[in-house]
Design a protein around this motif. Sequence first.
Motif, short mmCIF file in Angstrom:
data_model
loop_
_atom_site.label_atom_id
_atom_site.label_comp_id
_atom_site.label_asym_id
_atom_site.label_seq_id
_atom_site.Cartn_x
_atom_site.Cartn_y
_atom_site.Cartn_z
N GLN A 1 0.86 -1.18 0.00
CA GLN A 1 0.00 0.00 0.00
C GLN A 1 0.89 1.23 0.00
OE1 GLN A 1 -2.32 -1.00 3.57
NE2 GLN A 1 -4.16 -0.97 2.29
N ALA A 2 0.39 2.31 -0.56
CA ALA A 2 1.16 3.55 -0.64
C ALA A 2 1.46 4.08 0.76
CB ALA A 2 0.40 4.59 -1.46
N GLY A 3 2.72 4.42 1.01
CA GLY A 3 3.13 5.00 2.28
C GLY A 3 3.32 4.01 3.40
N SER A 4 3.17 2.72 3.17
CA SER A 4 3.32 1.72 4.23
C SER A 4 4.46 0.77 3.88
CB SER A 4 2.02 0.92 4.41
OG SER A 4 2.21 -0.14 5.33
N PRO A 5 5.34 0.46 4.88
CA PRO A 5 6.43 -0.48 4.60
C PRO A 5 5.98 -1.94 4.67
CG PRO A 5 6.61 0.30 6.86
CD PRO A 5 5.43 1.03 6.24
N TRP A 6 4.72 -2.18 5.06
CA TRP A 6 4.25 -3.55 5.22
C TRP A 6 3.73 -4.08 3.88
CZ3 TRP A 6 4.84 -6.44 9.56
CH2 TRP A 6 5.22 -5.77 10.72
N LEU A 7 4.15 -5.29 3.55
CA LEU A 7 3.68 -5.99 2.35
C LEU A 7 2.90 -7.21 2.79
CD1 LEU A 7 6.90 -5.92 0.10
CD2 LEU A 7 5.02 -4.27 0.15
N ARG A 8 1.85 -7.51 2.04
CA ARG A 8 1.00 -8.66 2.35
C ARG A 8 1.21 -9.75 1.32
NH1 ARG A 8 -1.33 -10.99 6.70
NH2 ARG A 8 -2.80 -12.57 5.96
N LEU A 9 1.40 -10.98 1.80
CA LEU A 9 1.65 -12.11 0.91
C LEU A 9 0.41 -12.44 0.10
CD1 LEU A 9 3.68 -14.35 0.05
CD2 LEU A 9 2.68 -15.78 1.85
N VAL A 10 0.59 -12.51 -1.22
CA VAL A 10 -0.49 -12.91 -2.12
C VAL A 10 -0.43 -14.41 -2.39
CG1 VAL A 10 -1.46 -12.60 -4.42
CG2 VAL A 10 -0.57 -10.64 -3.17
N GLY A 11 0.75 -14.94 -2.62
CA GLY A 11 0.91 -16.36 -2.89
C GLY A 11 2.38 -16.73 -2.99
N ALA A 12 2.66 -18.01 -2.80
CA ALA A 12 4.04 -18.50 -2.86
C ALA A 12 4.03 -19.90 -3.43
CB ALA A 12 4.68 -18.50 -1.47
N LEU A 13 5.07 -20.22 -4.19
CA LEU A 13 5.15 -21.53 -4.83
C LEU A 13 5.54 -22.63 -3.84
CD1 LEU A 13 6.86 -20.75 -8.26
CD2 LEU A 13 4.43 -21.06 -7.75
N SER A 14 6.20 -22.27 -2.74
CA SER A 14 6.61 -23.26 -1.75
C SER A 14 6.70 -22.58 -0.40
CB SER A 14 7.95 -23.89 -2.13
OG SER A 14 8.98 -22.92 -2.12
N ASP A 15 6.85 -23.40 0.65
CA ASP A 15 6.94 -22.85 2.00
C ASP A 15 8.23 -22.07 2.21
OD1 ASP A 15 4.52 -24.03 2.53
OD2 ASP A 15 5.42 -25.87 3.36
N GLU A 16 9.27 -22.37 1.41
CA GLU A 16 10.56 -21.70 1.56
C GLU A 16 10.66 -20.43 0.73
OE1 GLU A 16 13.51 -24.51 0.54
OE2 GLU A 16 13.09 -25.86 2.22
N SER A 17 9.56 -20.03 0.09
CA SER A 17 9.61 -18.88 -0.81
C SER A 17 9.39 -17.56 -0.10
CB SER A 17 8.56 -19.04 -1.92
OG SER A 17 8.75 -20.25 -2.61
N THR A 18 8.81 -17.58 1.11
CA THR A 18 8.43 -16.34 1.77
C THR A 18 9.56 -15.85 2.68
OG1 THR A 18 7.44 -17.47 3.66
CG2 THR A 18 6.06 -17.13 1.72
N MET A 19 9.33 -14.65 3.23
CA MET A 19 10.28 -14.07 4.17
C MET A 19 9.87 -14.34 5.62
SD MET A 19 12.69 -12.84 2.41
CE MET A 19 13.56 -11.84 3.61
N GLY A 20 9.30 -15.50 5.86
CA GLY A 20 9.01 -15.94 7.21
C GLY A 20 7.58 -15.78 7.67
N GLY A 21 6.71 -15.32 6.81
CA GLY A 21 5.32 -15.16 7.23
C GLY A 21 4.47 -14.59 6.12
#
Length: 707
Positions: A495-515
């Motif tokens: 979102q504009a002005g926010s450092p937080w990103l929300r996960l939409v999808g990942a190909l595997s459990d090891e693809s994300t940054m921990g959550g």
Amino acid sequence: MKIVYIGASDVLAETLVGRLAQEGNEVYLLSDKPLSRQKKGALPHRYYRSPRKGESFEKLLVSIAPECVVFVGNHYMGISSANEADEDVSLLARTLRATEPLPGMRFVLLSSTAVYGNTDGPADEGAHRAPVGEQGVRFVREEDLLDVYRSHSDAGTVVLRASQLYSEKPAGGGSPDFVTLAFNAASQPPKRMVEDVFQPLDVSDLADAVKRVIGGGSHPVYNVCGKAQLSARRLYQLACQREGFPEQDIKWDSPAGVVVARSDLIRDELGWRDLHDLEDQLNAGEIVRELPLSRNKDKKKPSVPKAVRQLLENLLVFAVFFALDMLCEPHEMFSQIDWMLIYVILISLFYNVYQGALAAILASVAFLFGQNVNLFEPSTFQSYAGNILGVVQLVFLGLVVSYTTSMLREEVRSNRSNLEELREDYDDLSAINDENVLIKNEYERRLLTSKTGFPKLYDLISRLMVQEPDRIMLETMQVISELMSTDTVAIYQGQAGSPWLRLVGALSDESTMGGKTWNLSSWPRIEDAVAHGELYQGQVGTDEPAVVLPIVCQGVPEAVVLIKRLPYESETLYHVNLLKTLSLLLRDSMEKALQHERLSRDELYVKGTDILKPEAFRKRILLAQEKADKGIADYCVIELVFSGSAKKAAAMVGETIRVTDCMGTDDSKRLFVLLNNTDAESLARVQERLMAYGVQIRSVPVKFVTA
């Protein structure tokens, strides 16, 4: 057929490459140096310098993708030393490792009949190997390596055991062949020689055997031998007759092992015949000895050293000019010529500084002699000022001219050296350019004809050029996974002005940054790259992701593609440029999809709200189901239970749900929420947030909503 020849650029390579090219094959030469310029244009082939590292060697062979490899080695012809033999065995091991990933390939190894050792009779392909010399041991080691390779590879392997090879132009060098040794013995007879027995085989006959084996050989081993036997004593006699030397009294020793082999199998099965006979060729004068280049340049050194010769020439020139000065002194016009000054300038121009200094001294003495100056007679400085100035003039000119000439010569020599280096670099760059042009043409041909060329490219673009932002994100993960050969791809939305990103999808459990959320404020450099819409490459050896690719539209990070890890082969400049090009394509596609969504908002949403109409909401749920089936993200659908106006409830809920979620309604005007990347266990926390607004939730079966 693509054939790779690995060996030295010698007469065997010229003959074999030429023969294979004549048969319409695409021949590649891997050697330490190219063929001679005379042969380069006459033999259609492609030359590659043999890499010294195993990894690059493997990449080169894989890029060529040969259908057949002919391994000869850099020290096949002639008598090689133990170190040279080890080099070839090591080169064969590297070649076998490099060709292991190539399926259905044919491998031809040139060996020697020396592996049979001392046999009672002519040895055939089934005879026991018992080498007695260094040559036989070397080729046994190579054949053993090939046996190991054959045991765990489906490649067809053939061993050609050849007898002693020769060519029409025997030459000496590091590893002279047996014919060259005979010519050397004729010119410089040794005291002792071994009376070996040879089965001479011309290199052109061996080339024909290799061609036949590549085309249809079915046995793992073939003998390729000359039919006529020739002893070392008889060969020495023929060499003496050919060179015109008298035969010397040489003591002939018995050989340690007499190897005589027969090649009936290749004659009967493939119809091979050796057409050349060494003794007949020697008698007919067809064998022309080619002396080593070093001998042709080894001229007789001059008996007089260069420094002494220059000194004598200097004295001779001085004598000539001194005589001219004496003879012209009575003449009214020629006496005005300063012959000593001319002498000093000439010597300084054509000789070095030392000879110029000597010329200045000799000219000064001659000048003082001409002025009738008595050095031992006392005098004042003023009376001899003119004489001293004359001497200073000669010395000054001699030293200055000689020094300047030496500097100019050194500059010319340096320029010539630089010019030669530039020419060598130009030749190397020209060769590289020719290879690059060939590679470019090959890539263009493959791009136009391959199934993974334009059709694949068109398929990727068509998958991304859609008008649904959620569909673009789904396809982006799969496209990047295919292009970069990795399954550690995830997509976040911001979102504009926010450092937080929300996960939409990942190909595997090891693809994300921990959550399911990612706070970019903990990664300042990544946050800065996302803010500017620039591709970010993580530092090797840290916990940073391999690549972060933001898709920013009008200052909002609509999608942030995260590649957690990349294989080594996908970290090249080509792949980086590919991702940058893909980011431009994604940004353009995402902007068009968002614009289409804004323009068609009245058709998708209930007027004045963020509630999707039934048909649009069903499509969102079906897309979420597709992501769940592919293991990219979970989802669930909840029904909102509230009192009062639906618009008012939707406004309150809209402040609570995440950017990745959406609200919708069905035909019965009920209000639902699609929670992307959320499982049923997380509904309790959602209920807690909505209870503050007086809204309750109820889990709804998917089929109830999509029916």
